[in-house]
Design a protein around this motif. Sequence first.
Motif, PDB file in Angstrom:
ATOM      1  N   GLU A 128       0.845  -1.335  -0.092  1.00  0.00           N
ATOM      2  CA  GLU A 128      -0.076  -0.096  -0.118  1.00  0.00           C
ATOM      3  C   GLU A 128       0.936   1.234  -0.062  1.00  0.00           C
ATOM      4  O   GLU A 128       0.705   2.310  -0.725  1.00  0.00           O
ATOM      5  CB  GLU A 128      -0.925   0.023   1.217  1.00  0.00           C
ATOM      6  CG  GLU A 128      -1.643   1.291   1.163  1.00  0.00           C
ATOM      7  CD  GLU A 128      -2.910   1.031   2.456  1.00  0.00           C
ATOM      8  OE1 GLU A 128      -3.589   2.063   2.455  1.00  0.00           O
ATOM      9  OE2 GLU A 128      -2.789   0.105   3.156  1.00  0.00           O
ATOM     10  N   LYS A 129       2.076   1.273   0.822  1.00  0.00           N
ATOM     11  CA  LYS A 129       2.845   2.301   1.015  1.00  0.00           C
ATOM     12  C   LYS A 129       3.469   2.623  -0.522  1.00  0.00           C
ATOM     13  O   LYS A 129       3.821   3.880  -0.914  1.00  0.00           O
ATOM     14  CB  LYS A 129       3.762   2.156   1.750  1.00  0.00           C
ATOM     15  CG  LYS A 129       4.819   3.333   2.282  1.00  0.00           C
ATOM     16  CD  LYS A 129       5.851   2.928   3.403  1.00  0.00           C
ATOM     17  CE  LYS A 129       6.383   4.279   3.728  1.00  0.00           C
ATOM     18  NZ  LYS A 129       7.605   4.055   4.620  1.00  0.00           N
ATOM     19  N   LYS A 130       3.895   1.449  -1.094  1.00  0.00           N
ATOM     20  CA  LYS A 130       4.363   1.619  -2.373  1.00  0.00           C
ATOM     21  C   LYS A 130       3.703   2.314  -3.414  1.00  0.00           C
ATOM     22  O   LYS A 130       4.012   3.023  -4.130  1.00  0.00           O
ATOM     23  CB  LYS A 130       5.145   0.127  -2.995  1.00  0.00           C
ATOM     24  CG  LYS A 130       6.130   0.281  -4.311  1.00  0.00           C
ATOM     25  CD  LYS A 130       6.307  -1.212  -4.317  1.00  0.00           C
ATOM     26  CE  LYS A 130       7.221  -1.135  -5.370  1.00  0.00           C
ATOM     27  NZ  LYS A 130       7.867  -2.657  -5.678  1.00  0.00           N
ATOM     28  N   GLU A 131       2.291   1.790  -3.457  1.00  0.00           N
ATOM     29  CA  GLU A 131       1.301   2.141  -4.569  1.00  0.00           C
ATOM     30  C   GLU A 131       1.295   3.887  -4.130  1.00  0.00           C
ATOM     31  O   GLU A 131       0.926   4.537  -5.100  1.00  0.00           O
ATOM     32  CB  GLU A 131       0.237   1.404  -4.353  1.00  0.00           C
ATOM     33  CG  GLU A 131       0.349  -0.015  -5.059  1.00  0.00           C
ATOM     34  CD  GLU A 131      -1.148  -0.724  -4.596  1.00  0.00           C
ATOM     35  OE1 GLU A 131      -2.037  -0.253  -4.394  1.00  0.00           O
ATOM     36  OE2 GLU A 131      -1.217  -1.978  -5.086  1.00  0.00           O
ATOM     37  N   PHE A 132       1.059   4.172  -2.999  1.00  0.00           N
ATOM     38  CA  PHE A 132       0.776   5.589  -2.547  1.00  0.00           C
ATOM     39  C   PHE A 132       2.109   6.365  -3.227  1.00  0.00           C
ATOM     40  O   PHE A 132       1.875   7.418  -3.605  1.00  0.00           O
ATOM     41  CB  PHE A 132       0.610   5.748  -0.999  1.00  0.00           C
ATOM     42  CG  PHE A 132       0.532   7.066  -0.857  1.00  0.00           C
ATOM     43  CD1 PHE A 132      -0.857   7.976  -0.796  1.00  0.00           C
ATOM     44  CD2 PHE A 132       1.596   7.719  -0.194  1.00  0.00           C
ATOM     45  CE1 PHE A 132      -0.796   9.152  -0.479  1.00  0.00           C
ATOM     46  CE2 PHE A 132       1.293   9.283   0.206  1.00  0.00           C
ATOM     47  CZ  PHE A 132      -0.090   9.868  -0.094  1.00  0.00           C
ATOM     48  N   ASP A 133       3.062   5.974  -2.602  1.00  0.00           N
ATOM     49  CA  ASP A 133       4.444   6.831  -3.286  1.00  0.00           C
ATOM     50  C   ASP A 133       4.211   6.640  -4.853  1.00  0.00           C
ATOM     51  O   ASP A 133       4.891   7.867  -5.324  1.00  0.00           O
ATOM     52  CB  ASP A 133       5.628   5.974  -2.604  1.00  0.00           C
ATOM     53  CG  ASP A 133       5.829   6.099  -1.478  1.00  0.00           C
ATOM     54  OD1 ASP A 133       5.130   7.108  -0.903  1.00  0.00           O
ATOM     55  OD2 ASP A 133       6.591   5.093  -0.808  1.00  0.00           O
ATOM     56  N   ARG A 163       1.484   9.488  -5.671  1.00  0.00           N
ATOM     57  CA  ARG A 163       1.632  10.629  -5.289  1.00  0.00           C
ATOM     58  C   ARG A 163       2.905  11.355  -5.303  1.00  0.00           C
ATOM     59  O   ARG A 163       3.161  12.440  -5.122  1.00  0.00           O
ATOM     60  CB  ARG A 163       1.025  10.881  -3.903  1.00  0.00           C
ATOM     61  CG  ARG A 163      -0.323  10.260  -3.641  1.00  0.00           C
ATOM     62  CD  ARG A 163      -1.149  11.249  -4.128  1.00  0.00           C
ATOM     63  NE  ARG A 163      -2.614  10.855  -3.565  1.00  0.00           N
ATOM     64  CZ  ARG A 163      -3.683  11.510  -4.110  1.00  0.00           C
ATOM     65  NH1 ARG A 163      -3.886  12.793  -4.761  1.00  0.00           N
ATOM     66  NH2 ARG A 163      -5.087  11.041  -3.985  1.00  0.00           N
ATOM     67  N   GLY A 164       3.746  10.509  -5.600  1.00  0.00           N
ATOM     68  CA  GLY A 164       5.306  11.018  -5.456  1.00  0.00           C
ATOM     69  C   GLY A 164       5.639  11.801  -6.917  1.00  0.00           C
ATOM     70  O   GLY A 164       6.666  12.632  -6.525  1.00  0.00           O
ATOM     71  N   ASN A 165       5.247  11.562  -7.867  1.00  0.00           N
ATOM     72  CA  ASN A 165       5.520  12.330  -9.232  1.00  0.00           C
ATOM     73  C   ASN A 165       4.955  13.588  -9.156  1.00  0.00           C
ATOM     74  O   ASN A 165       3.549  13.446  -9.362  1.00  0.00           O
ATOM     75  CB  ASN A 165       5.182  11.272 -10.333  1.00  0.00           C
ATOM     76  CG  ASN A 165       5.823  11.836 -11.525  1.00  0.00           C
ATOM     77  OD1 ASN A 165       6.574  12.881 -11.484  1.00  0.00           O
ATOM     78  ND2 ASN A 165       5.997  11.105 -12.704  1.00  0.00           N
ATOM     79  N   PRO A 166       5.462  14.806  -9.153  1.00  0.00           N
ATOM     80  CA  PRO A 166       4.662  16.069  -9.249  1.00  0.00           C
ATOM     81  C   PRO A 166       4.001  16.481 -10.426  1.00  0.00           C
ATOM     82  O   PRO A 166       3.309  16.973 -10.533  1.00  0.00           O
ATOM     83  CB  PRO A 166       5.746  16.952  -8.869  1.00  0.00           C
ATOM     84  CG  PRO A 166       7.075  16.361  -9.166  1.00  0.00           C
ATOM     85  CD  PRO A 166       6.913  15.023  -8.897  1.00  0.00           C
ATOM     86  N   LEU A 167       4.709  15.581 -11.502  1.00  0.00           N
ATOM     87  CA  LEU A 167       3.997  15.975 -12.807  1.00  0.00           C
ATOM     88  C   LEU A 167       2.747  15.237 -13.127  1.00  0.00           C
ATOM     89  O   LEU A 167       2.073  15.747 -13.591  1.00  0.00           O
ATOM     90  CB  LEU A 167       4.985  15.537 -14.002  1.00  0.00           C
ATOM     91  CG  LEU A 167       6.445  16.005 -13.977  1.00  0.00           C
ATOM     92  CD1 LEU A 167       7.392  15.509 -14.758  1.00  0.00           C
ATOM     93  CD2 LEU A 167       6.487  17.421 -14.279  1.00  0.00           C
ATOM     94  N   THR A 206       1.655  19.561  -5.209  1.00  0.00           N
ATOM     95  CA  THR A 206       3.130  20.458  -4.923  1.00  0.00           C
ATOM     96  C   THR A 206       2.803  21.803  -5.465  1.00  0.00           C
ATOM     97  O   THR A 206       2.080  22.009  -6.423  1.00  0.00           O
ATOM     98  CB  THR A 206       4.218  19.945  -5.513  1.00  0.00           C
ATOM     99  OG1 THR A 206       4.063  19.815  -6.873  1.00  0.00           O
ATOM    100  CG2 THR A 206       4.518  18.707  -4.799  1.00  0.00           C
ATOM    101  N   ASP A 207       3.467  23.070  -5.001  1.00  0.00           N
ATOM    102  CA  ASP A 207       3.348  24.334  -5.513  1.00  0.00           C
ATOM    103  C   ASP A 207       4.767  24.625  -6.198  1.00  0.00           C
ATOM    104  O   ASP A 207       5.896  24.548  -5.520  1.00  0.00           O
ATOM    105  CB  ASP A 207       3.267  25.159  -4.265  1.00  0.00           C
ATOM    106  CG  ASP A 207       2.814  26.713  -4.806  1.00  0.00           C
ATOM    107  OD1 ASP A 207       2.551  26.594  -6.191  1.00  0.00           O
ATOM    108  OD2 ASP A 207       2.659  27.615  -3.964  1.00  0.00           O
ATOM    109  N   PHE A 208       4.517  24.974  -7.360  1.00  0.00           N
ATOM    110  CA  PHE A 208       5.781  25.087  -8.152  1.00  0.00           C
ATOM    111  C   PHE A 208       6.176  26.671  -8.201  1.00  0.00           C
ATOM    112  O   PHE A 208       6.935  27.105  -8.960  1.00  0.00           O
ATOM    113  CB  PHE A 208       5.604  24.881  -9.545  1.00  0.00           C
ATOM    114  CG  PHE A 208       5.601  23.199  -9.799  1.00  0.00           C
ATOM    115  CD1 PHE A 208       6.783  22.635  -9.691  1.00  0.00           C
ATOM    116  CD2 PHE A 208       4.586  22.494  -9.902  1.00  0.00           C
ATOM    117  CE1 PHE A 208       6.924  21.157  -9.788  1.00  0.00           C
ATOM    118  CE2 PHE A 208       4.662  21.164 -10.129  1.00  0.00           C
ATOM    119  CZ  PHE A 208       5.708  20.674  -9.969  1.00  0.00           C
ATOM    120  N   LYS A 209       5.406  27.383  -7.561  1.00  0.00           N
ATOM    121  CA  LYS A 209       5.733  28.963  -7.670  1.00  0.00           C
ATOM    122  C   LYS A 209       6.994  29.377  -6.985  1.00  0.00           C
ATOM    123  O   LYS A 209       7.058  28.674  -5.822  1.00  0.00           O
ATOM    124  CB  LYS A 209       4.426  29.747  -6.818  1.00  0.00           C
ATOM    125  CG  LYS A 209       3.223  29.610  -7.421  1.00  0.00           C
ATOM    126  CD  LYS A 209       2.002  30.504  -6.718  1.00  0.00           C
ATOM    127  CE  LYS A 209       0.784  30.370  -7.859  1.00  0.00           C
ATOM    128  NZ  LYS A 209      -0.425  31.135  -7.066  1.00  0.00           N
TER     129      LYS A 209
END
Length: 251
Positions: free
Chosen positions: A184-189, A192-196, A202-205
């Motif tokens: 489950e942790k691996k699937e969440f990462d 949600r881990g890729n900001p693209l 995430t905030d790119f400002k």
Amino acid sequence: MTTAHRPTFDPARGKEAPKGPAYHQRLLPAHTKLKVRQPGQGGDADTEVRDLRADLLKAEAAHFAKKGKGIPPPEASEAESPERVEGSGQKRAIEDSRDSDDDVGGEPEQESLEAKRQKILEETRDIDADSDGGSDSDSSEEDSDDEDEEDETAELLRELEKIKKERAEQREREERERAAEEQEKKEFDIARGNPLLNPSATDFKLKRRWDDDVIFKNQARGTDDKNKRKEFVNDLLRSDFHKRFMNKYVR
């Protein structure tokens, strides 16, 4: 101290030379005789077959002749005397008579041995019968005790097997739960881990200054000390650094 510096008043003089030519010792003829192989060195003399027995007999004869004794003939030493022959015949006759006596008196001895054997067998049978009668009760009690012990050991073994089974099931359950959590942790990462793929997380400002895109920067540096006269004083107590230090930390 050497005497090489002193003059020689009496120089060494050689002896009178002998008449005729003189030769050195090593120039004289040597090894003028040819060596020949001796017996025992592998020469022609060793090829002949020697009769060692004859040589030994000759040497013994010479030795005894020198001492004044004659060698006894071998026939006399090997031949037996008539007295010795007669004695051996008597000895054989005595042995034959002993063997015949043993054959005659052997039957009663065998009968006595068989009677003793039968008696010993009867005694052992009586002892075995007595021991069998007394051991029946003891064996029954021992059998009951053995059965009780076997039942207890069987119960203990069953309990041990049950405990082992429960522990194995608990271990498997914990491993399954741990594997599920890791998955489950691996699937969440991954999700949600890729900001693209998740730009809202995430905030790119970037925080920027108002003059980041200005071409000329730091143009006013050093304007404060522009009208100040710089001077060098060869006295540490009256230098500008010392004055600033005292104003800042002491006064």
